[in-house]
Design a protein around this motif. Sequence first.
Motif, PDB file in Angstrom:
ATOM      1  N   GLY A 186      30.493  37.590  29.645  1.00 43.95           N
ATOM      2  CA  GLY A 186      31.618  36.878  29.865  1.00 43.95           C
ATOM      3  C   GLY A 186      32.487  37.951  30.952  1.00 43.95           C
ATOM      4  O   GLY A 186      33.090  37.165  31.840  1.00 43.95           O
ATOM      5  N   ILE A 187      32.600  39.281  30.733  1.00 43.62           N
ATOM      6  CA  ILE A 187      33.189  39.946  31.695  1.00 43.62           C
ATOM      7  C   ILE A 187      32.731  39.726  33.127  1.00 43.62           C
ATOM      8  O   ILE A 187      33.306  39.843  34.143  1.00 43.62           O
ATOM      9  N   VAL A 188      31.286  39.783  33.191  1.00 41.95           N
ATOM     10  CA  VAL A 188      30.791  39.529  34.508  1.00 41.95           C
ATOM     11  C   VAL A 188      30.860  38.156  35.048  1.00 41.95           C
ATOM     12  O   VAL A 188      31.209  38.101  36.240  1.00 41.95           O
ATOM     13  N   LEU A 189      31.067  37.148  34.126  1.00 45.88           N
ATOM     14  CA  LEU A 189      31.405  35.689  34.794  1.00 45.88           C
ATOM     15  C   LEU A 189      32.823  35.906  35.141  1.00 45.88           C
ATOM     16  O   LEU A 189      33.261  35.292  36.357  1.00 45.88           O
ATOM     17  N   ASN A 190      33.938  36.857  34.784  1.00 45.70           N
ATOM     18  CA  ASN A 190      35.215  36.738  35.163  1.00 45.70           C
ATOM     19  C   ASN A 190      35.399  37.579  36.455  1.00 45.70           C
ATOM     20  O   ASN A 190      35.945  37.107  37.414  1.00 45.70           O
ATOM     21  N   VAL A 191      34.431  38.637  36.622  1.00 45.81           N
ATOM     22  CA  VAL A 191      34.133  38.995  38.011  1.00 45.81           C
ATOM     23  C   VAL A 191      33.724  38.124  39.042  1.00 45.81           C
ATOM     24  O   VAL A 191      34.393  38.056  40.015  1.00 45.81           O
ATOM     25  N   GLY A 192      32.969  37.217  38.638  1.00 43.67           N
ATOM     26  CA  GLY A 192      32.390  36.079  39.559  1.00 43.67           C
ATOM     27  C   GLY A 192      33.638  35.191  39.800  1.00 43.67           C
ATOM     28  O   GLY A 192      33.340  34.456  40.817  1.00 43.67           O
ATOM     29  N   LEU A 193      34.525  34.956  39.096  1.00 41.82           N
ATOM     30  CA  LEU A 193      35.678  34.109  39.406  1.00 41.82           C
ATOM     31  C   LEU A 193      36.695  34.557  40.220  1.00 41.82           C
ATOM     32  O   LEU A 193      37.674  33.920  40.690  1.00 41.82           O
ATOM     33  N   GLN A 194      36.590  35.758  40.571  1.00 43.45           N
ATOM     34  CA  GLN A 194      37.553  36.651  41.474  1.00 43.45           C
ATOM     35  C   GLN A 194      36.784  37.331  42.486  1.00 43.45           C
ATOM     36  O   GLN A 194      36.642  38.502  42.670  1.00 43.45           O
ATOM     37  N   PRO A 195      35.925  36.385  43.347  1.00 46.16           N
ATOM     38  CA  PRO A 195      35.219  36.868  44.310  1.00 46.16           C
ATOM     39  C   PRO A 195      36.012  37.552  45.561  1.00 46.16           C
ATOM     40  O   PRO A 195      37.437  37.480  45.597  1.00 46.16           O
TER      41      PRO A 195
END
Length: 367
Positions: free
Chosen positions: A355-364
């Motif tokens: 989930g944290i990785v997905l959030n990193v992806g949402l803030q490229p």
Amino acid sequence: MFKMYSLKDYRFRLCFMVIAITVIGIFVVGSANESVQDRQIQGMILGICAMLFMSVFDYSILLRLTWPMYLVNIALLGYVIVGGTDSHGASRWINIAGIQFQPSELSKIVIILFFSAFFMKYQEQISTFRALAVTGVLILLPLGLTLKQPDLSTTIATTLIFITLLFIAGISYKIIRGAAAVCMPAFIVLLYLIMQPDQTIIHSYQLNRILAWRYPQKYPDLAYQQQNSIMAIGSGQLWGKGLNNENFDSVKNGNFISEPQTDFIFSVAGEEMGFVGGAVIIGLLMLIALECVLIGRRAKDLAGRLICCGMAAWIGFQTFVNIGVTTGLLPNTGLPLPFVSYGLTSLVSLYIGIGIVLNVGLQPKKY
């Protein structure tokens, strides 16, 4: 806390792969031990909820809370030693308000987050003696407490995750070469000392596992677990014997593998799903780890990149070690196969990390 994100940046394929490998794991766990299948399903539901929540929770806020998380992590690991629940001679679980969990699994996420924030803050000084000394003290505390439980396998896995973070953070190659020049001969000397009959470096049961792996013919009563696992995987051939089969020649049905739903879950998968099923499991786990790295490449800052690479290292190393044990490539250890082995703490912790990785992806990173 929550930002406005672009839906096109959400890595739905990572969610799909994670859910797919977990569903496969649920079927294999149910075949290995039907009594725990429902709990694994509950763990998946809880994990998905945690993943979705963390995927829209700004990870920058988590990075500002890493010191409290680190201190709580140390307290939990310390409490395990003095007041944890014993199992098979080890104290690795604690029970709070009727909820039993394994702090060493949660510790992996905390260490990834903590050192991601720490290395980003001190990126320019990461190769200085002072920074390395402070870093060494900070990582030795959780590693030492985990080793004290005793849990050597988790300690090694966490160390490998930390080394990955240190490398991605940009530590000088001169230090890497110097460390390799010292550690390689030191490791050989350590192995020699461990093999001595009166050694006190590791516990006797850990030494016995190494001896049984190295000389299975001399220690058949200790090597039977791994040997039966190899036999089970080989007997699956191409397509396997089928999940929940009742074949009389099944290694699993004959109870020749203890606790098949946890550390030796891949032997059940190999026997019942064959080479094809085992290849699908390995392929999915590799793709999940690769997807984490690809997301990290587009992260807006060093911390985001470290979080993604730390998760990739966690999944990758643990997959290699678990499958290496079940196929006889490595000595017997106690590491679960990510997303597949039974264990709610491990499963939910991995989902939180994804989930944290997905959030990193949402803030490229903006180009």
